[in-house]
Design a protein around this motif. Structure first.
Motif, PDB file in Angstrom:
ATOM      1  N   PHE A  54      50.839  39.835  24.715  1.00 44.32           N
ATOM      2  CA  PHE A  54      52.172  39.609  23.888  1.00 44.32           C
ATOM      3  C   PHE A  54      52.922  41.026  23.948  1.00 44.32           C
ATOM      4  O   PHE A  54      53.310  41.561  23.120  1.00 44.32           O
ATOM      5  N   LYS A  55      53.534  41.082  25.248  1.00 48.50           N
ATOM      6  CA  LYS A  55      54.089  42.448  25.508  1.00 48.50           C
ATOM      7  C   LYS A  55      55.484  42.382  24.503  1.00 48.50           C
ATOM      8  O   LYS A  55      56.389  41.385  24.723  1.00 48.50           O
ATOM      9  N   THR A  56      55.767  43.296  23.896  1.00 51.85           N
ATOM     10  CA  THR A  56      57.048  43.327  23.093  1.00 51.85           C
ATOM     11  C   THR A  56      58.122  44.237  23.679  1.00 51.85           C
ATOM     12  O   THR A  56      57.866  44.979  24.620  1.00 51.85           O
ATOM     13  N   HIS A  57      59.257  44.256  23.102  1.00 53.02           N
ATOM     14  CA  HIS A  57      60.274  44.868  23.580  1.00 53.02           C
ATOM     15  C   HIS A  57      60.712  46.233  22.840  1.00 53.02           C
ATOM     16  O   HIS A  57      60.650  46.101  21.593  1.00 53.02           O
ATOM     17  N   PRO A  58      60.559  47.520  23.683  1.00 50.18           N
ATOM     18  CA  PRO A  58      60.578  48.563  22.941  1.00 50.18           C
ATOM     19  C   PRO A  58      61.710  48.721  21.984  1.00 50.18           C
ATOM     20  O   PRO A  58      61.769  49.623  20.767  1.00 50.18           O
ATOM     21  N   HIS A  59      62.910  48.192  22.141  1.00 53.25           N
ATOM     22  CA  HIS A  59      64.052  48.272  21.281  1.00 53.25           C
ATOM     23  C   HIS A  59      64.308  46.876  20.505  1.00 53.25           C
ATOM     24  O   HIS A  59      65.588  46.836  19.637  1.00 53.25           O
ATOM     25  N   TYR A  60      63.339  46.093  20.362  1.00 49.66           N
ATOM     26  CA  TYR A  60      63.464  45.053  19.230  1.00 49.66           C
ATOM     27  C   TYR A  60      62.544  44.751  18.425  1.00 49.66           C
ATOM     28  O   TYR A  60      61.346  44.344  18.595  1.00 49.66           O
ATOM     29  N   LYS A  61      62.656  45.435  17.307  1.00 52.95           N
ATOM     30  CA  LYS A  61      61.270  45.505  16.420  1.00 52.95           C
ATOM     31  C   LYS A  61      60.790  44.085  15.874  1.00 52.95           C
ATOM     32  O   LYS A  61      59.489  44.182  15.631  1.00 52.95           O
ATOM     33  N   PRO A  62      61.638  43.187  15.760  1.00 48.20           N
ATOM     34  CA  PRO A  62      60.844  41.817  15.246  1.00 48.20           C
ATOM     35  C   PRO A  62      60.085  41.164  16.093  1.00 48.20           C
ATOM     36  O   PRO A  62      59.130  40.503  15.902  1.00 48.20           O
ATOM     37  N   SER A  63      60.090  41.788  17.387  1.00 46.97           N
ATOM     38  CA  SER A  63      59.000  41.223  18.474  1.00 46.97           C
ATOM     39  C   SER A  63      57.667  41.561  17.862  1.00 46.97           C
ATOM     40  O   SER A  63      56.557  40.998  18.488  1.00 46.97           O
ATOM     41  N   LYS A  64      57.755  42.782  17.164  1.00 44.35           N
ATOM     42  CA  LYS A  64      55.970  43.066  16.766  1.00 44.35           C
ATOM     43  C   LYS A  64      55.770  42.381  15.418  1.00 44.35           C
ATOM     44  O   LYS A  64      55.475  43.300  14.508  1.00 44.35           O
ATOM     45  N   TYR A  65      56.011  41.097  15.369  1.00 46.23           N
ATOM     46  CA  TYR A  65      55.667  40.454  14.125  1.00 46.23           C
ATOM     47  C   TYR A  65      54.537  40.485  13.537  1.00 46.23           C
ATOM     48  O   TYR A  65      54.138  40.503  12.340  1.00 46.23           O
ATOM     49  N   LEU A  66      53.295  40.437  14.376  1.00 50.09           N
ATOM     50  CA  LEU A  66      52.196  40.523  13.736  1.00 50.09           C
ATOM     51  C   LEU A  66      51.544  41.810  13.238  1.00 50.09           C
ATOM     52  O   LEU A  66      51.518  42.860  13.741  1.00 50.09           O
ATOM     53  N   LYS A  67      50.690  41.597  12.100  1.00 53.14           N
ATOM     54  CA  LYS A  67      50.172  42.770  11.089  1.00 53.14           C
ATOM     55  C   LYS A  67      48.837  42.286  10.897  1.00 53.14           C
ATOM     56  O   LYS A  67      48.865  41.029  10.205  1.00 53.14           O
ATOM     57  N   ALA A  68      47.893  43.010  10.869  1.00 53.08           N
ATOM     58  CA  ALA A  68      46.540  42.674  10.583  1.00 53.08           C
ATOM     59  C   ALA A  68      45.858  43.935  10.159  1.00 53.08           C
ATOM     60  O   ALA A  68      45.702  44.811  10.869  1.00 53.08           O
ATOM     61  N   ILE A  69      45.619  44.068   8.882  1.00 48.78           N
ATOM     62  CA  ILE A  69      45.008  45.291   8.307  1.00 48.78           C
ATOM     63  C   ILE A  69      43.610  44.974   7.722  1.00 48.78           C
ATOM     64  O   ILE A  69      43.493  44.150   6.791  1.00 48.78           O
ATOM     65  N   PHE A  70      42.686  45.644   8.162  1.00 52.67           N
ATOM     66  CA  PHE A  70      41.357  45.656   7.410  1.00 52.67           C
ATOM     67  C   PHE A  70      41.242  46.835   6.357  1.00 52.67           C
ATOM     68  O   PHE A  70      41.475  47.763   6.494  1.00 52.67           O
ATOM     69  N   VAL A  71      40.865  46.468   5.087  1.00 58.36           N
ATOM     70  CA  VAL A  71      41.132  47.246   3.966  1.00 58.36           C
ATOM     71  C   VAL A  71      39.624  47.307   3.354  1.00 58.36           C
ATOM     72  O   VAL A  71      39.180  46.261   3.046  1.00 58.36           O
ATOM     73  N   ASN A  72      38.982  48.517   3.477  1.00 57.44           N
ATOM     74  CA  ASN A  72      37.665  48.921   2.693  1.00 57.44           C
ATOM     75  C   ASN A  72      38.058  49.094   1.094  1.00 57.44           C
ATOM     76  O   ASN A  72      38.781  49.913   0.826  1.00 57.44           O
ATOM     77  N   ILE A  73      37.193  48.279   0.444  1.00 57.78           N
ATOM     78  CA  ILE A  73      37.543  48.468  -1.069  1.00 57.78           C
ATOM     79  C   ILE A  73      36.336  48.975  -1.540  1.00 57.78           C
ATOM     80  O   ILE A  73      35.119  48.606  -1.228  1.00 57.78           O
ATOM     81  N   GLN A  74      36.325  50.312  -2.284  1.00 53.44           N
ATOM     82  CA  GLN A  74      35.278  50.773  -2.874  1.00 53.44           C
ATOM     83  C   GLN A  74      34.577  50.347  -4.370  1.00 53.44           C
ATOM     84  O   GLN A  74      35.534  49.917  -5.117  1.00 53.44           O
TER      85      GLN A  74
END
Ligand code: SAH
Length: 389
Positions: A369-389
């Motif tokens: 899913f190659k993105t465009h370096p000058h077009y931020k919305p193309s990096k739409y996916l965020k996936a964050i693993f959060v460890n809870i203590q």
């Protein structure tokens, strides 16, 4: 060729390679119709780029070339396809994966167009009437550069009169089976807006299986066809999938079946996510890993859910059924929710809930899913693993 004149002072961002032409940056452009090619010029008529009209978001169209003499024809698209293929050589050569994105819009040089390969069956998605006007050249270019079993298409623009569906080759009987990191999934390229699997999550699924599934009780909400459950099932103690849509049960069972996992050994609930959190709390159920990958916007009876407004409620609901030292996998594909804002929302929500946590992995789109370096919305996916203590 037609021209579009930039308002005074607006040229720098386009000289720097910004690919989407903002409606507001261009002086009177009523003469431009969907699909038209035009030269983007500054207020002194100096050429900057060649673009096509394809209305999307707040954009008038996309830049195709910075060469005034470039002809936008079949050969133009062939050249781009060849580069895109070379850049994805990895996917053509590895074992265990036969589904990936071949061409990713502006990241590969043509905003408004994506092409995915599902085990030799291609899916083209057209995001504007304008890009659809190049269909003939694009299909020819595809035929000349790649081998495929079949081609299907989906219309992603609002006023689409055309239904989409079969385009070329030999139509398979759906579902077809694709493989990703040695796991099998059913895919249907001709049934509504979705296909059965979201290819942009492939690395996240792998990370989940390899690092956050072993010996765990896993809960997957907004589970759709169960992909996150299916990838984890062999390692996890047991998986629980929750989705509001009736069809999700059968689709999830079938995906388990494809991987020699008896669906009866796993839990599947056709239920609203918030209702399920309440149900699980009442029954003292706890989960070691909870996957939350919701749609950007959803409506259930009279309630609406929007990731921008309501994500914190999902996190708080999940915390109530999370084991000590558990992990949350929090995802959103909403391009207007920036990574920074998403992280801040997560941190604020967890701080307010007075839990200790660490962001263990912050992931985005895979390489195909190659993105465009000058077009931020193309990096739409965020996936964050959060460890809870
Ligand atoms: N996480 C999935 C993709 C989710 S697609 C994957 O990895 O493949 C969005 C899904 O959310 C749809 O299947 C839709 O039926 C479901 N959905 C929408 N609103 C919901 C709600 N309130 N509770 C549970 N599921 C919901």
């Amino acid at each position: 060729m037609k021209t579009a004149i930039l308002n005074k002072g607006k040229e720098t961002k386009y000289l720097n390679g910004y690919p989407l032409i903002d409606d507001d940056d261009v002086y009177a452009h009523d003469h431009l119709k969907e699909g038209d090619l035009f030269s983007l010029v500054n207020d002194e008529q100096t050429y900057i780029a060649t673009a096509y009209v394809g209305r999307q978001h707040k954009g008038l169209g996309w830049v195709l070339s910075y060469d005034e003499n470039e002809v936008i024809n079949t050969q133009f698209f062939e050249k781009l396809f060849e580069i895109a293929i070379q850049e994805r050589a990895y996917f053509y050569n590895i074992e265990g994966t036969n589904a990936f994105r071949i061409f990713n819009g502006e990241g590969d040089g043509v905003g408004g167009l994506t092409i995915d390969n599902y085990n030799g069956h291609f899916l083209i998605q057209w995001y504007s009437k304008g890009i659809y006007k190049y269909r003939y050249q694009i299909l020819n270019a595809l035929k000349n550069t790649l081998e495929y079993k079949s081609v299907f298409e989906k219309m992603r623009f609002k006023d689409a009169q055309i239904a989409g569906g079969f385009v070329d080759g030999e139509a398979p009987e759906f579902p077809i089976i694709i493989e990703e990191n040695f796991i099998f999934y059913n895919v249907d390229l001709n049934d509504g807006p979705m296909t059965g699997i979201f290819l942009d999550q492939k690395e996240v699924r792998k990370k989940l299986r390899d690092h956050f599934a072993e010996d765990r009780y896993l809960l997957n909400v907004f589970s759709y066809t169960g992909a996150f459950s299916v990838v984890s099932a062999e390692k996890a103690k047991v998986t629980t999938s929750v989705d509001l849509a009736n069809r999700s049960r059968t689709l999830t069972e079938e995906n388990f079946g494809l991987n020699a996992i008896d669906p009866k050994t796993q839990y599947i609930f056709v239920m609203d996510t918030f209702d399920y959190f309440n149900y699980a709390r009442r029954h003292d159920l706890l989960y070691d890993t909870i996957v939350i990958d919701p749609p950007s916007f959803a409506r259930n009876k009279k309630k609406t859910f929007s990731v921008l407004k309501d994500y914190d409620k999902l996190i708080l609901g999940a915390l109530e059924v999370l084991s000590p030292n558990g992990t949350l996998l929090l995802c959103t594909n909403n391009s207007t929710f920036s990574l920074k804002a998403f992280k801040k929302m997560i941190k604020d929500t967890l701080n307010n809930a007075e839990v200790d946590f660490e962001l263990s992995e912050v992931m985005g789109l895979p390489k195909d899913f190659k993105t465009h370096p000058h077009y931020k919305p193309s990096k739409y996916l965020k996936a964050i693993f959060v460890n809870i203590q």
